[in-house]
Design a protein around this motif. Structure first.
Motif, short mmCIF file in Angstrom:
data_model
loop_
_atom_site.label_atom_id
_atom_site.label_comp_id
_atom_site.label_asym_id
_atom_site.label_seq_id
_atom_site.Cartn_x
_atom_site.Cartn_y
_atom_site.Cartn_z
N PRO A 4 -19.44 10.39 13.10
CA PRO A 4 -20.31 9.22 13.30
C PRO A 4 -21.17 8.94 12.08
N ASP A 5 -21.69 7.73 12.02
CA ASP A 5 -22.64 7.36 10.97
C ASP A 5 -24.07 7.68 11.39
N LEU A 6 -24.28 7.86 12.69
CA LEU A 6 -25.61 8.15 13.23
C LEU A 6 -25.46 8.97 14.50
N ILE A 7 -26.34 9.96 14.69
CA ILE A 7 -26.40 10.69 15.95
C ILE A 7 -27.78 10.45 16.57
N ILE A 8 -27.78 9.97 17.80
CA ILE A 8 -29.02 9.75 18.55
C ILE A 8 -29.14 10.84 19.60
N PHE A 9 -30.23 11.60 19.55
CA PHE A 9 -30.50 12.63 20.54
C PHE A 9 -31.51 12.14 21.56
N ASP A 10 -31.19 12.30 22.83
CA ASP A 10 -32.25 12.23 23.84
C ASP A 10 -33.14 13.44 23.60
N THR A 160 -21.84 5.14 16.31
CA THR A 160 -22.99 5.95 16.71
C THR A 160 -22.62 6.90 17.84
N LEU A 161 -23.06 8.14 17.73
CA LEU A 161 -22.86 9.16 18.75
C LEU A 161 -24.19 9.45 19.43
#
Length: 218
Positions: A4-10, A160-161
């Protein structure tokens, strides 16, 4: 998605093991208003949801929630976190090894997310890349928060992941057109079939240990 180009974490339940602590606080405070909410019910109804979602839920049932609810809950959660909050096992190693842009997108407010990351030593991994439901019109399960985070991080949602532990979070990520991995390593899934729950919500993959973050599923 190869990379991915970005990883978003909760945050809650993904970076920090906070869900049981916060739901216990919620149950205790609502009990003071004459509302009976058990821990399992709290997890089923409000996992991954914002404080405003709790208020709206009870207002729809004709139950009034006092104005001081948010303040009382924040104080209770702060005390519980200060005494007992821990990072998710192995998450520090994952973050230390990341060479991909990453951020946090949480239903909790900015103060709570900042406190959680500070108490657990994870704050340096994110700096000011913290996005919360306060910043958008609709919280999870709407896609607004994840789309806002991707926009601020200048990333394509399709590249995005998202790492999530709740039905509402998985639903929000899918609605945003993102790939989402469900994480079930938090203590709130010890007695619940998290894999079935998050797969049912549409997660592209479900895993239970941060040590397996990049490991292919067998």
């Amino acid at each position: 998605m190869i990379q991915p180009d970005l990883i978003i974490f909760d945050c809650d339940g993904v970076l920090v093991d906070s869900e049981v602590l916060s739901c216990r606080c919620l149950s205790k405070i609502l009990a003071g208003y004459g509302i009976d909410l058990g821990l399992d019910q709290a997890l089923d109804l409000f996992l991954g949801r914002s404080v405003s979602a709790v208020v709206e839920h009870y207002q729809a049932l004709g139950r009034s929630i006092p104005e001081q609810f948010s303040t009382e809950l924040s104080a209770g959660v702060r005390a519980a976190f200060t005494s007992a909050l821990c990072p998710i096992e192995g998450v520090s190693s994952v973050l230390e090894g990341l060479r991909i842009p990453h951020c946090v997108a949480s239903s909790s407010d900015v103060d709570r997310v900042s406190l959680s990351l500070s108490l657990t030593g994870l704050a340096p991994h994110f700096d000011n890349r913290l996005y919360t439901s306060q910043m958008v019109e609709r919280g999870k399960p709407a896609p607004d928060l994840f789309l806002y985070a991707a926009e601020r991080m200048q990333a394509d949602p399709l590249r995005t992941l998202v790492i999530e532990d709740s039905i509402s979070g998985v639903s929000a990520a899918k609605a945003a057109g993102m790939t989402v991995w469900g994480f079930v390593g938090g203590s709130h899934y010890q007695s619940r079939d998290g894999k079935a729950i998050l797969r049912g919500a549409g997660a592209d993959r479900v895993f239970g240990r941060m040590a397996d973050f990049w490991r292919a599923d067998r």
